[in-house]
Design a protein around this motif. Structure first.
Motif, PDB file in Angstrom:
ATOM      1  N   ASN A  20       1.101  -1.047   0.148  1.00  0.00           N
ATOM      2  CA  ASN A  20       0.037  -0.124  -0.187  1.00  0.00           C
ATOM      3  C   ASN A  20       1.168   1.237  -0.092  1.00  0.00           C
ATOM      4  OD1 ASN A  20      -1.976   2.303   2.027  1.00  0.00           O
ATOM      5  ND2 ASN A  20      -2.664   1.460  -0.146  1.00  0.00           N
ATOM      6  N   THR A  77      -8.762  -7.216   3.939  1.00  0.00           N
ATOM      7  CA  THR A  77      -7.682  -7.058   3.341  1.00  0.00           C
ATOM      8  C   THR A  77      -7.047  -6.975   2.145  1.00  0.00           C
ATOM      9  OG1 THR A  77      -7.466  -6.659   5.908  1.00  0.00           O
ATOM     10  CG2 THR A  77      -4.641  -7.035   4.198  1.00  0.00           C
ATOM     11  N   SER A  80      -9.772  -6.187  -0.413  1.00  0.00           N
ATOM     12  CA  SER A  80      -8.926  -4.411  -0.576  1.00  0.00           C
ATOM     13  C   SER A  80      -7.735  -4.077  -0.993  1.00  0.00           C
ATOM     14  CB  SER A  80      -9.719  -3.734   0.466  1.00  0.00           C
ATOM     15  OG  SER A  80      -9.050  -4.142   1.317  1.00  0.00           O
ATOM     16  N   ILE A  81      -7.090  -5.422  -1.128  1.00  0.00           N
ATOM     17  CA  ILE A  81      -5.395  -4.545  -1.628  1.00  0.00           C
ATOM     18  C   ILE A  81      -5.216  -4.954  -2.857  1.00  0.00           C
ATOM     19  CG2 ILE A  81      -4.384  -7.146  -1.176  1.00  0.00           C
ATOM     20  CD1 ILE A  81      -2.794  -3.071  -0.991  1.00  0.00           C
ATOM     21  N   PHE A  84      -7.288  -2.172  -5.037  1.00  0.00           N
ATOM     22  CA  PHE A  84      -6.207  -1.132  -5.086  1.00  0.00           C
ATOM     23  C   PHE A  84      -4.920  -1.580  -5.780  1.00  0.00           C
ATOM     24  CE2 PHE A  84      -2.449   1.044  -3.102  1.00  0.00           C
ATOM     25  CZ  PHE A  84      -3.173   2.537  -3.400  1.00  0.00           C
ATOM     26  N   CYS A 110     -10.942   2.550  -2.849  1.00  0.00           N
ATOM     27  CA  CYS A 110     -10.540   1.716  -2.930  1.00  0.00           C
ATOM     28  C   CYS A 110      -9.062   1.994  -1.526  1.00  0.00           C
ATOM     29  CB  CYS A 110      -9.108   0.447  -3.808  1.00  0.00           C
ATOM     30  SG  CYS A 110     -10.048   0.400  -5.096  1.00  0.00           S
ATOM     31  N   ASN A 111      -8.531   2.464  -1.127  1.00  0.00           N
ATOM     32  CA  ASN A 111      -7.039   3.199  -0.552  1.00  0.00           C
ATOM     33  C   ASN A 111      -8.118   3.094   0.797  1.00  0.00           C
ATOM     34  OD1 ASN A 111      -4.568   3.744   0.485  1.00  0.00           O
ATOM     35  ND2 ASN A 111      -5.496   5.588   0.596  1.00  0.00           N
ATOM     36  N   ILE A 114      -8.834  -0.345   1.122  1.00  0.00           N
ATOM     37  CA  ILE A 114      -7.612  -0.903   2.516  1.00  0.00           C
ATOM     38  C   ILE A 114      -6.897  -0.679   3.467  1.00  0.00           C
ATOM     39  CG2 ILE A 114      -5.706  -0.086   1.115  1.00  0.00           C
ATOM     40  CD1 ILE A 114      -5.742  -3.573   2.281  1.00  0.00           C
ATOM     41  N   ASP A 115      -6.841   0.708   3.212  1.00  0.00           N
ATOM     42  CA  ASP A 115      -6.746   1.539   4.851  1.00  0.00           C
ATOM     43  C   ASP A 115      -6.748   1.109   6.515  1.00  0.00           C
ATOM     44  OD1 ASP A 115      -5.190   3.430   6.308  1.00  0.00           O
ATOM     45  OD2 ASP A 115      -6.484   4.547   6.551  1.00  0.00           O
ATOM     46  N   PHE A 141       4.682   0.650   5.589  1.00  0.00           N
ATOM     47  CA  PHE A 141       3.721   1.824   5.356  1.00  0.00           C
ATOM     48  C   PHE A 141       4.581   2.425   4.915  1.00  0.00           C
ATOM     49  CE2 PHE A 141       1.814   5.323   3.648  1.00  0.00           C
ATOM     50  CZ  PHE A 141       0.501   5.235   3.209  1.00  0.00           C
TER      51      PHE A 141
END
Length: 151
Positions: A20, A77, A80-81, A84, A110-111, A114-115, A141
């Motif tokens: 990410n 997770t 979503s990654i 992203f 999307c970010n 994922i966050d 990160f």
């Protein structure tokens, strides 16, 4: 749960934070070139950046609702990654501001997802680890941001 499984989950979570960060670093480094290539003024660029933030704000509240529906923080997770990574190139190939704005909104959405997902999952891994891990995930990160922004 075996210690080997927990170590694997720790490494995987670390990798998600790193990935990410790479994506966000790459996005940030590409902004000046994107502005130049699309002949964007400062006001237009500010709309693009606002679209990224708005996208994140729209999805963050739903992340908590998705966790039980998708089977836990780990699954959210992973999904979503993946999403992203798939949308990350969108702003870079947008031919105009009209295309860039929805790409930026989607990137932010999307970010945002994922966050929340990766931090919730990191918290879960940390609690089972029975020791502090969160700072190492956030360091991953930051390292990813540095690597993603590089040449």
């Amino acid at each position: 749960m075996t210690s080997a499984v927990l170590r694997r989950q720790r490494r995987a979570t670390f990798t998600v934070f790193l990935a990410n960060g790479c994506g966000i670093g790459g996005w940030a480094a590409a902004i000046p070139e994107l502005k130049r290539d699309l002949l964007l003024g400062d006001g237009q660029l500010s709309l693009v950046l606002l679209a990224v933030a708005l996208g994140a704000l729209l999805t963050m509240p739903f992340a908590g609702v998705l966790v039980p529906r998708l089977g836990g923080t780990g699954r959210l997770t992973r999904l979503s990654i993946l999403t992203f990574v798939l949308v990350l190139s969108g702003p870079g190939v947008a031919p105009s501001l009209g295309w860039l704005l929805p790409c930026a909104l989607l990137l932010g959405a999307c970010n945002g997802l994922i966050d929340v997902a990766m931090n919730a999952h990191a918290s879960d891994v940390e609690s089972r680890w029975k020791g502090p891990l969160m700072s190492s995930f956030h360091a991953a990160f930051s390292l990813g941001g540095f690597l993603g922004a590089g040449p």
